[in-house]
Design a protein around this motif. Structure first.
Motif, PDB file in Angstrom:
ATOM      1  N   GLU A 153      -6.501  10.426   1.520  1.00 29.63           N
ATOM      2  CA  GLU A 153      -6.569   9.420   0.458  1.00 29.63           C
ATOM      3  C   GLU A 153      -6.348   8.006   0.998  1.00 29.63           C
ATOM      4  N   SER A 154      -5.300   7.792   1.807  1.00 31.78           N
ATOM      5  CA  SER A 154      -5.053   6.440   2.324  1.00 31.78           C
ATOM      6  C   SER A 154      -6.176   6.008   3.267  1.00 31.78           C
ATOM      7  N   GLU A 166      -9.060   4.917   1.042  1.00 30.81           N
ATOM      8  CA  GLU A 166      -8.795   3.587   0.484  1.00 30.81           C
ATOM      9  C   GLU A 166      -8.984   2.500   1.535  1.00 30.81           C
ATOM     10  N   LEU A 171      -5.173   2.344   9.601  1.00 30.07           N
ATOM     11  CA  LEU A 171      -5.184   3.506   8.700  1.00 30.07           C
ATOM     12  C   LEU A 171      -6.438   4.361   8.913  1.00 30.07           C
ATOM     13  N   VAL A 177       3.023   3.405   5.091  1.00 27.49           N
ATOM     14  CA  VAL A 177       1.821   4.048   4.570  1.00 27.49           C
ATOM     15  C   VAL A 177       1.558   5.283   5.415  1.00 27.49           C
ATOM     16  N   MET A 225       0.820  -1.219   0.000  1.00 28.13           N
ATOM     17  CA  MET A 225       0.000   0.000   0.000  1.00 28.13           C
ATOM     18  C   MET A 225       0.851   1.265   0.000  1.00 28.13           C
ATOM     19  N   GLY A 226       2.167   1.092   0.003  1.00 26.75           N
ATOM     20  CA  GLY A 226       3.089   2.228   0.016  1.00 26.75           C
ATOM     21  C   GLY A 226       4.467   1.746  -0.361  1.00 26.75           C
TER      22      GLY A 226
END
Length: 179
Positions: free
Chosen positions: A152-153, A156, A126, A147, A18-19
């Motif tokens: 935005e994260s 998601e 997150l 991350v 994810m990052g």
């Protein structure tokens, strides 16, 4: 109580990092925000050895489904406050979500010790962590994924939670501090 379960057809969505992936904990820490949430025993070990105790560490005493070695276990056995939770593999329990919220609210480092499996904890972390925080988790045989918690994260992560089977509304309510 299990709130969410990972359906088989969604397992692939969790394979891609994810990052960015780091192999050097000091470089990762130079790029990380604050607070830091570490998901996984080996990640927590590497951050501690690099001189940074994660604000929240989610561990289960295993790596790749095997018990961690003595060296890692010794580093993980610290003085931090511990929250014990049950969380079955491929699920997110009410206890796990509550522990994440409780640990993030603490002024001192907290270890969430999971009986079961902690792999999915990255996603609710997150959602629950404040913007500017970082969530770090292990990518098997590759390194540590960093991350940054951004709008935005977080969006998601909420989307991924919504794709799990179970009571998404209750899970999001618990993570938003409403549950």
């Amino acid at each position: 109580m299990t709130l969410l379960t990972l359906p088989d057809d969604l397992r692939g969505a969790f394979k891609e990092p994810m990052g960015p992936v780091y192999t050097d904990a000091e470089r990762l820490l130079a790029d990380a925000g604050d607070p830091i949430v570490a998901v996984g025993d080996v990640v927590t070990y590497h951050l501690r050895v690099a001189g940074r105790d994660p604000d929240v560490a989610v561990i289960d005493g295993k790596t790749k489904r095997e018990a961690v070695g003595e060296e890692i276990a010794a580093v993980l056995d610290g003085e931090n406050r511990r929250i014990e939770v049950d969380n079955e593999p491929a699920t997110l329990s009410t206890a796990m979500l509550g522990a994440l919220v409780e640990a993030l609210a603490s002024d001192d480092p907290v270890v969430i010790h999971v009986t079961g499996e902690e792999d999915l904890a990255t996603v609710p972390a997150l959602v629950a962590a404040p913007e500017g925080a970082s969530v770090v988790y292990g990518q098997p045989d590759e390194g540590m994924v960093l991350v940054d918690v951004t709008a935005e994260s977080r969006r998601e992560a909420r989307d991924l939670l919504g794709r799990l089977d179970g009571d998404t509304a209750a899970a999001l309510s618990a993570l938003d501090g409403d549950g």
